[in-house]
Structure formats: C-alpha cells, structure tokens
Design a protein around this motif. Structure first.
Motif, PDB file in Angstrom:
ATOM      1  N   ASN A 242       0.712  -1.123   0.144  1.00  6.24           N
ATOM      2  CA  ASN A 242       0.087  -0.150   0.031  1.00  6.24           C
ATOM      3  C   ASN A 242       0.679   1.236  -0.051  1.00  6.24           C
ATOM      4  O   ASN A 242       1.648   1.493   0.867  1.00  6.24           O
ATOM      5  CB  ASN A 242      -0.845   0.054   1.397  1.00  6.24           C
ATOM      6  N   TRP A 243       0.861   2.139  -1.067  1.00 10.56           N
ATOM      7  CA  TRP A 243       1.607   3.137  -1.342  1.00 10.56           C
ATOM      8  C   TRP A 243       0.726   4.439  -1.649  1.00 10.56           C
ATOM      9  O   TRP A 243       0.178   4.233  -2.706  1.00 10.56           O
ATOM     10  CB  TRP A 243       2.670   2.967  -2.298  1.00 10.56           C
ATOM     11  N   GLU A 244       0.432   5.165  -0.619  1.00  7.96           N
ATOM     12  CA  GLU A 244      -0.378   6.503  -0.728  1.00  7.96           C
ATOM     13  C   GLU A 244       0.328   7.603  -0.669  1.00  7.96           C
ATOM     14  O   GLU A 244       0.995   7.829   0.308  1.00  7.96           O
ATOM     15  CB  GLU A 244      -1.513   6.284   0.093  1.00  7.96           C
ATOM     16  N   LEU A 245       0.005   8.658  -1.560  1.00 10.38           N
ATOM     17  CA  LEU A 245       0.601  10.041  -1.513  1.00 10.38           C
ATOM     18  C   LEU A 245      -0.298  10.864  -1.885  1.00 10.38           C
ATOM     19  O   LEU A 245      -1.022  10.742  -3.190  1.00 10.38           O
ATOM     20  CB  LEU A 245       2.026  10.034  -2.203  1.00 10.38           C
ATOM     21  N   GLU A 246      -0.315  11.967  -1.284  1.00 12.43           N
ATOM     22  CA  GLU A 246      -1.146  13.133  -1.756  1.00 12.43           C
ATOM     23  C   GLU A 246      -0.241  14.556  -2.126  1.00 12.43           C
ATOM     24  O   GLU A 246       0.558  14.939  -1.089  1.00 12.43           O
ATOM     25  CB  GLU A 246      -2.202  13.437  -0.876  1.00 12.43           C
ATOM     26  N   ILE A 247      -0.326  14.977  -3.323  1.00 10.97           N
ATOM     27  CA  ILE A 247       0.879  16.061  -3.546  1.00 10.97           C
ATOM     28  C   ILE A 247      -0.142  17.192  -4.091  1.00 10.97           C
ATOM     29  O   ILE A 247      -0.804  17.090  -5.283  1.00 10.97           O
ATOM     30  CB  ILE A 247       1.569  15.431  -4.754  1.00 10.97           C
ATOM     31  N   PRO A 248      -0.449  18.350  -3.084  1.00  7.52           N
ATOM     32  CA  PRO A 248      -0.997  19.473  -3.398  1.00  7.52           C
ATOM     33  C   PRO A 248      -0.132  20.267  -4.524  1.00  7.52           C
ATOM     34  O   PRO A 248       0.911  20.549  -4.074  1.00  7.52           O
ATOM     35  CB  PRO A 248      -1.293  19.872  -2.321  1.00  7.52           C
ATOM     36  N   VAL A 249      -0.728  20.955  -5.345  1.00  8.58           N
ATOM     37  CA  VAL A 249       0.064  21.644  -6.394  1.00  8.58           C
ATOM     38  C   VAL A 249      -0.744  23.050  -6.479  1.00  8.58           C
ATOM     39  O   VAL A 249      -1.986  23.131  -6.871  1.00  8.58           O
ATOM     40  CB  VAL A 249       0.222  21.101  -7.666  1.00  8.58           C
TER      41      VAL A 249
END
Length: 541
Positions: A242-249
C-alpha cells in the motif's frame, strides 16, 4: 451520457455487451471523438493480435506443448518487457500509446544537474522550465514492504502538471521506475480545487532508468487554482502493498507566468472550410494555439445531405464508423524574420504524409455539428522573445465519397484490378477468407475465427487524397461492414510515388460472392492556400 470506461469500450469492440449497452455506446461514439479514437485503437490492437496469431493449422500435440510451457502460479507478479523511453497517455476512457526514444541517466549526475526535468528524457519545454528555475523539489515519499515511492520534483504551469518520481528498495537502491496502471489496481489521479477528477494522465519511463514521469494536461481546463495528485498503488516492483501519497499543487503563482493573448476571433473561409482564431497562450513549458474549424454554411448543407444519402444506402453503422467527417487545417508559425519555426500537417519533402515540426501535443474537441472542432495545439516555447505570426497553408476536409469499384474475388490472383483515384494508384491484389486464432480470457484461451480480407497496394502522389472508410456490397445487394487499415511509407516506388498498402477486413461475410463492389464512404482532401492568410500572435501595443 458520460464517457464509457475503457473496459466497456473494449467489450463494445469485442461484441460482449448486451443490446442496450451496445446501442448506447454506439450513439455516444457519434459525438465523442476521444472515445472513437479509443475504439479505433482497440480495433487496431484486436486486428494486430489476430494477424499475429494467424496460423494455418494447430498440431495434434499443441495443447500439451502449451501446458508444458506454463509455470506454476506464484505470488510475485512477472515483470513485463518494455521498450526504451515510453510515454503512455490515458485519455477519456481508454489508453493510447505514443513511443519515443530517450537515454538512461545515472541518478547522482541527474540529481546534481537538477533531476529528471534537466535531462533528455523530457521534452524541451520541461527542460526550459527547469533551466528557468521553475521546478520545485518536494521529496515526498512513502514506504511499504521495503519499497519506497519517492516524488522528487514538481512543475506546473497553465498547460500541465508534471512530477518526477523514483522507486527504491530497502537498501535505498534505485529500482526500475515502471508502474503498471492498465492491468492492475494501481491508481494515479488528479483533481481540481473542487474535487473534480481531471483526465489527461500520461506517464513516461525508460527501461533501466532511475526516473519516471507523471503528467496531467491542463490545456482544456479553465479557472484552475489548485490541483491535487493522488497516488494509490497496491503493487510496485512485483510486491503487493500500500503506497499512498497526496501531492497538492498550488497554481496561483504558476499561472502568473502565463501570458494569454486574444486573437479577436480573426476569421477566414476558404475551400468550404471556416477557421476562427481564438487565442494564444505563452507558458513556460509550451506555447498553445486555440482555434476552431468548421464547414462553411453551404458546404455544411451539402455534406449533411450526402451523409444522409449514405446512411439510407449503407446504414448508419457503416456510415458513422471510421468515416470521421470533419475539418482541419495546415499551417506554420514564423518569427519576425519570416522563418518558419513550427509546422502542423505540413507536406515535407520525402514524406509520404503530413507531418508536424516543433509540436508537443494537439487535441480536437467536437463541438456538436459535423465538422465543427475546437483545436488546442501546443509547441515548444522559444528561448528568446520574438514576434510570432500564424500563417495558413491549407484547408483539410474529410467528406463523403461516391467512388466505387467492382471486383471478382476468385479471379484477382490471375487478374488483379487496378484503379486511380485522386492521386492514388492502387492495385487490388487479393480477396480471400482466412482462418485466424486469437487469445481470450476463458477456460479455452484460443478462439478460432474466420475473416474476409481484401489486400491492396500501390503508390500515392503528394498531396493526394487519403482514403477513409469502405463498405462492401455483394451481388445480392447485401452490405458488409469493414475494418480499414494500411500504411503510407516515406519510401517511393519506381514511379516516384509513396508506397501505400490498404487492407479491408470483414467478419460478416460467410461465403465469397462471385462479385463484390467496394464503396469508398469518406475521403480526406487537401487544399493549398496560395494567398497566405496571416494572424499576428503578438500585441501591437
């Protein structure tokens, strides 16, 4: 209806849908060019597989030979072989592959000079943005099962959001950057400030490279202030986890680097095609040109009447599939020294088909009426400020055709049939039934089918017309839908024409008739604009 999923479009091509679903999707395809492109891609892939797997007979011990080659099921997923530096674009509901070459770069050197966006693995627009210091290093990462997903750099402007990433093992050693999206539960998506999902995901990787590229096109988006990119991966490097990332731009600052110039609806109409210039955008990683094309009013009425006649004669399915009736243009963009720096749909010397120069990406969106399209085309930005001008070179129309030719399939081997049509010199060489074998997901993985295939070859002058869709009619008046394919080579024949092949495949023809009539339903024609029409792409103030 909303665009169907890729699975639904694949099932449509394979005739696996219930009748109502089939009708709904067929109706949707009439007005959705993106989905039609996906269906065409699935159809070409299906035909490729069928031709690749074609064989005259299977030996008696074929099944045992296959079973002997099968390996026991294991928990580790098999790695797939991949070609050097691929880009995969996922548009609408399906996938279209575009392949280009790149180089493998040692990680320490790439990081020292600025990461992936400073290398030859990305387009020149991204390299220019990196040189201008517009790439932001974020180094966000997540680790599971000893595998780390690391997003290193982010770049954003009005045309796209791009992220570079790496995959590392538990010792911190860089791994192959390939991420499987099409045949797994891995998901990478982007959403706007309101949580609305954005389409236009593309990926890039090179076998053995330390970097991968994720891109989301923003060219069709309006009033964006923020984009959030979410990674939700369950498989990396053959391991489940399980690899989860959230990248806000945040796009507010990025958009300040884009200059938009209205072209004040500059308009002209030539050869039955109208062009309406909308605006040009100058962003750090691309220059975008927005315009619309359509049939002129009288031409529109004529085209619609001819399409109606074709539908009455051959049916809607044959008339509306692969015909792609519409409009487009040929042009170049020049600098203040009148030097052409970009080309679109240009006939270059020693090329058998129109080509682009300096172009990054282009899309056309149907606007409802037949032939009316909104175009958005992006080009590599110039390193120095210069005054650019749009120059119209030609008009392109895909319109109904009234050409037809009769053949006697059983006599072609001895008496091939030749014809000339608008600069195409073609010989019909073969027309026969073939037994083919295709793979499928089933307890019996090999399916036997038969198809009727017509093979043509010949030469093409420039700028000759391009053939579109065909329909077959037997000697009893029955129509048969066909899947067209073929090629136009840059190589010339002994007559100085570009070598051409055309194949027509039908799966509905049970018995070969004594006589068949081939009807060409659509043709694309090119019209040169001799008195060049120019539109300045700069402000006169």
């Amino acid at each position: 209806m909303n665009c169907p999923t890729g699975d639904k479009l694949s099932q449509y091509v394979d005739n696996l849908l219930i009748e109502q679903e089939y009708v709904d999707i067929r109706t949707h395809l009439k007005n959705c060019e993106d989905c039609m492109q996906v269906v065409n891609a699935f159809t070409e892939e299906q035909q490729f597989l069928k031709e690749t797997l074609q064989t005259p007979t299977l030996t008696d011990d074929f099944a045992s030979l296959v079973l002997d080659e099968l390996e026991p099921y294991g928990q580790t997923a098999a790695r797939k072989k991949r070609r050097p530096w691929k880009r995969m674009t996922l548009v609408a509901a399906g996938a279209v592959l575009a392949i280009g070459l790149g180089t493998t770069l040692h990680p320490s050197f790439a990081q020292w000079i600025g990461g992936l966006f400073s290398t030859e693995q990305v387009d020149e627009g991204l390299r220019m943005a990196s040189e201008a210091g517009l790439v932001k290093r974020i180094n966000q990462e997540v680790t599971d099962k000893g595998i780390t997903l690391k997003v290193e750099d982010v770049f954003a402007d009005s045309s796209r959001v791009a992220l570079s990433y790496q995959i590392l093992n538990e010792k911190g050693q860089l791994q192959d950057s390939y991420i499987e999206l099409t045949d797994s539960k891995n998901n990478i998506m982007a959403s706007d400030q309101y949580g609305k999902k954005l389409d236009g995901l593309s990926m890039g990787w090179s076998e053995g490279s330390d970097y991968g590229l994720i891109e989301f096109s923003l060219r069709e988006q309006e009033a964006l202030e923020k984009v959030t990119v979410n990674f939700d991966l369950v498989e990396l490097n053959g391991k489940m986890g399980n690899w989860e990332l959230e990248i806000p731009v945040d796009l507010k600052e990025s958009l300040k680097n884009t200059t938009t110039l209205s072209l004040n609806d500059a308009k002209t109409s030539l050869h039955g095609v109208t062009i309406n210039m909308k605006e040009v955008r100058f962003a750090p990683s691309s220059n975008e040109l927005l315009y619309e094309t359509s049939f002129a009013e009288e031409e529109q009425a004529r085209i619609e009447e001819k399409i109606k006649q074709l539908e009455e004669k051959f049916g809607e399915e044959s008339t509306d599939s692969f015909t792609n009736f519409g409009t487009a243009i040929q042009y170049h963009i020049e600098n203040e020294k009148n030097q052409a720096i970009y080309h679109h749909n240009t006939f270059f010397e020693d090329k058998g088909h129109p080509s682009d120069l300096g172009m990054l990406q282009g899309t056309g969106t149907p606007m409802g009426q037949i032939g009316h399209n909104a175009w958005n085309e992006s080009f590599i930005p110039q390193k120095e400020d210069t005054k650019l001008s749009f120059v119209l070179d030609g008009m392109i129309k895909t319109v109904p055709s009234d050409f037809s030719i009769k053949i006697k399939p059983k006599e072609l081997k001895k008496k091939p049939v030749s014809f000339e049509y608008e600069g195409n010199y073609i010989t019909i060489k073969k027309a026969k039934k073939q037994s083919i074998y295709s793979l499928r997901k089933s307890l019996i993985p090999i399916k036997k089918e038969t198809m009727f295939k017509i093979e043509m070859e010949g030469g093409k002058e420039m700028p000759a017309s391009d053939f579109g869709a065909w329909v077959l009619v037997d000697d009893k008046g029955k129509n048969y839908f066909t899947y067209p394919s073929g090629s136009i080579l840059d190589e010339k024949d002994e007559n100085g024409r570009y070598k051409t092949t055309i194949d027509l495949v039908s799966y509905d023809l049970d018995e070969i008739p004594e006589e068949l009539t081939l009807h060409l339903l659509s043709v694309t024609r090119y019209y040169e604009v001799k008195d060049k029409w120019k539109v300045p792409l700069f402000s006169s103030n």
